[in-house]
Design a protein around this motif. Structure first.
Motif, PDB file in Angstrom:
ATOM      1  N   MET A  87       0.756  -1.102  -0.150  1.00 50.76           N
ATOM      2  CA  MET A  87      -0.043   0.016   0.066  1.00 50.76           C
ATOM      3  C   MET A  87       0.779   1.344  -0.164  1.00 50.76           C
ATOM      4  N   LEU A  88       0.364   2.356  -0.785  1.00 43.02           N
ATOM      5  CA  LEU A  88       1.357   3.623  -1.071  1.00 43.02           C
ATOM      6  C   LEU A  88       0.391   4.664  -0.358  1.00 43.02           C
ATOM      7  N   ILE A  89       1.000   5.426   0.713  1.00 47.77           N
ATOM      8  CA  ILE A  89       0.433   6.692   1.214  1.00 47.77           C
ATOM      9  C   ILE A  89       1.146   7.843   0.644  1.00 47.77           C
ATOM     10  N   VAL A  90       0.445   8.677   0.044  1.00 42.77           N
ATOM     11  CA  VAL A  90       0.938   9.890  -0.424  1.00 42.77           C
ATOM     12  C   VAL A  90       0.450  11.266   0.095  1.00 42.77           C
ATOM     13  N   ASP A  91       1.309  11.761   1.085  1.00 43.52           N
ATOM     14  CA  ASP A  91       0.679  13.163   1.596  1.00 43.52           C
ATOM     15  C   ASP A  91       1.810  13.754   2.174  1.00 43.52           C
ATOM     16  N   ASP A  92       1.749  14.971   1.971  1.00 47.68           N
ATOM     17  CA  ASP A  92       2.790  15.957   2.377  1.00 47.68           C
ATOM     18  C   ASP A  92       3.037  16.209   3.635  1.00 47.68           C
ATOM     19  N   ASN A  93       1.696  15.885   4.605  1.00 44.96           N
ATOM     20  CA  ASN A  93       1.869  16.007   5.955  1.00 44.96           C
ATOM     21  C   ASN A  93       2.694  14.763   6.596  1.00 44.96           C
ATOM     22  N   GLU A  94       3.617  14.634   6.760  1.00 40.54           N
ATOM     23  CA  GLU A  94       4.482  13.523   7.059  1.00 40.54           C
ATOM     24  C   GLU A  94       3.936  12.898   8.421  1.00 40.54           C
ATOM     25  N   ALA A  95       3.594  13.606   9.313  1.00 43.91           N
ATOM     26  CA  ALA A  95       3.322  13.017  10.560  1.00 43.91           C
ATOM     27  C   ALA A  95       1.717  12.485  10.414  1.00 43.91           C
ATOM     28  N   ALA A  96       0.956  12.942   9.639  1.00 42.60           N
ATOM     29  CA  ALA A  96      -0.414  12.385   9.429  1.00 42.60           C
ATOM     30  C   ALA A  96      -0.057  11.115   8.579  1.00 42.60           C
ATOM     31  N   ALA A  97       0.878  11.027   7.444  1.00 42.76           N
ATOM     32  CA  ALA A  97       1.310   9.872   6.731  1.00 42.76           C
ATOM     33  C   ALA A  97       1.783   8.695   7.658  1.00 42.76           C
ATOM     34  N   ASP A  98       2.797   9.255   8.461  1.00 40.71           N
ATOM     35  CA  ASP A  98       3.300   8.148   9.280  1.00 40.71           C
ATOM     36  C   ASP A  98       2.436   7.512  10.417  1.00 40.71           C
ATOM     37  N   VAL A 156       3.058  -1.099   4.004  1.00 37.42           N
ATOM     38  CA  VAL A 156       3.041   0.290   3.788  1.00 37.42           C
ATOM     39  C   VAL A 156       3.963   1.071   3.449  1.00 37.42           C
ATOM     40  N   ARG A 157       4.277   1.979   2.303  1.00 33.73           N
ATOM     41  CA  ARG A 157       5.311   2.756   2.069  1.00 33.73           C
ATOM     42  C   ARG A 157       4.655   4.318   1.964  1.00 33.73           C
ATOM     43  N   CYS A 158       5.076   4.889   2.771  1.00 36.14           N
ATOM     44  CA  CYS A 158       4.760   6.654   2.821  1.00 36.14           C
ATOM     45  C   CYS A 158       5.754   7.373   1.790  1.00 36.14           C
ATOM     46  N   LEU A 213       5.534   8.752  -7.617  1.00 35.05           N
ATOM     47  CA  LEU A 213       5.529   8.469  -8.962  1.00 35.05           C
ATOM     48  C   LEU A 213       6.997   7.361  -9.140  1.00 35.05           C
ATOM     49  N   ASP A 214       7.948   7.843  -8.523  1.00 24.77           N
ATOM     50  CA  ASP A 214       9.291   7.020  -8.633  1.00 24.77           C
ATOM     51  C   ASP A 214       8.962   5.609  -7.835  1.00 24.77           C
ATOM     52  N   ALA A 215       8.161   5.699  -6.586  1.00 19.91           N
ATOM     53  CA  ALA A 215       8.260   4.531  -6.178  1.00 19.91           C
ATOM     54  C   ALA A 215       7.348   3.562  -6.797  1.00 19.91           C
ATOM     55  N   SER A 216       6.364   4.329  -7.431  1.00 17.83           N
ATOM     56  CA  SER A 216       5.389   3.221  -8.152  1.00 17.83           C
ATOM     57  C   SER A 216       5.897   2.579  -9.259  1.00 17.83           C
ATOM     58  N   ALA A 217       7.250   3.369 -10.135  1.00 17.18           N
ATOM     59  CA  ALA A 217       7.758   2.891 -11.167  1.00 17.18           C
ATOM     60  C   ALA A 217       8.754   1.571 -10.797  1.00 17.18           C
ATOM     61  N   SER A 218       8.848   1.422  -9.535  1.00 17.31           N
ATOM     62  CA  SER A 218       9.771   0.211  -9.158  1.00 17.31           C
ATOM     63  C   SER A 218       9.271  -0.956  -8.352  1.00 17.31           C
ATOM     64  N   GLU A 219       7.710  -0.416  -8.098  1.00 14.56           N
ATOM     65  CA  GLU A 219       7.126  -1.592  -7.311  1.00 14.56           C
ATOM     66  C   GLU A 219       5.485  -1.221  -7.702  1.00 14.56           C
ATOM     67  N   HIS A 220       4.929  -2.460  -7.397  1.00 13.48           N
ATOM     68  CA  HIS A 220       3.283  -2.383  -7.651  1.00 13.48           C
ATOM     69  C   HIS A 220       2.917  -2.355  -6.383  1.00 13.48           C
ATOM     70  N   TYR A 221       1.896  -1.491  -6.283  1.00 11.28           N
ATOM     71  CA  TYR A 221       1.052  -1.246  -5.087  1.00 11.28           C
ATOM     72  C   TYR A 221      -0.488  -1.650  -5.536  1.00 11.28           C
ATOM     73  N   ASP A 222      -1.006  -2.272  -4.703  1.00 13.65           N
ATOM     74  CA  ASP A 222      -2.430  -2.687  -4.713  1.00 13.65           C
ATOM     75  C   ASP A 222      -3.436  -1.609  -4.435  1.00 13.65           C
ATOM     76  N   VAL A 223      -2.925  -0.842  -3.382  1.00 15.42           N
ATOM     77  CA  VAL A 223      -3.656   0.371  -3.076  1.00 15.42           C
ATOM     78  C   VAL A 223      -2.876   1.553  -2.676  1.00 15.42           C
ATOM     79  N   ALA A 224      -3.223   2.797  -3.380  1.00 15.11           N
ATOM     80  CA  ALA A 224      -2.818   4.240  -3.114  1.00 15.11           C
ATOM     81  C   ALA A 224      -3.791   4.878  -2.556  1.00 15.11           C
TER      82      ALA A 224
END
Length: 121
Positions: free
Chosen positions: A1-12, A25-27, A35-46
């Motif tokens: 699962m990929l979490i994309v949020d510029d609020n680092e505390a909330a994402a973490d 999970v990857r933040c 986009l870089d992360a998804s280019a190298s690994e498949h995520y089922d959920v973003a």
């Protein structure tokens, strides 16, 4: 699962909560990192925030879908905007689900339990 949020505390924090439920999970804190992360690994959920510092979350969703090669992730918009706002209305067409911040974790659990279902428009 990929979490994309510029609020680092909330994402973490979200990562910690989801990890306790045995999700891997990857933040990422910028659109480009995601986009870089998804280019190298498949995520089922973003889970993608709509307001990122380097590009809108809607553009991240477009790129994730186009790069998916038949295996698009389940895309969940997370935002402080409601679906009635312009940003929220556009997101409804690009994302499978829409969660307004603060995130309702019960709603997120239901989405993750039935990943093939798309929210009604």
């Amino acid at each position: 699962m990929l979490i994309v949020d510029d609020n680092e505390a909330a994402a973490d924090l979200l990562k910690e909560l989801l990890s306790l439920q045995d999700h891997t999970v990857r933040c990422c804190y910028t659109a480009q990192q995601a986009l870089d992360a998804s280019a190298s690994e498949h995520y089922d959920v973003a889970l993608v925030d709509l307001m990122l510092p380097d590009m809108p979350g809607t553009e991240v969703a477009r790129r994730l879908r186009s790069a998916a090669e038949g295996r698009p992730p389940l895309l969940v918009a997370i935002s402080g905007y409601s679906t009635q706002d312009a940003a929220g209305a556009e997101a409804r067409t690009l994302f499978d689900h829409y969660l307004q911040k603060p995130i309702d974790f019960d709603a997120l659990d239901r989405i993750l339990a039935a990943p093939g279902e798309r929210a009604s428009a």
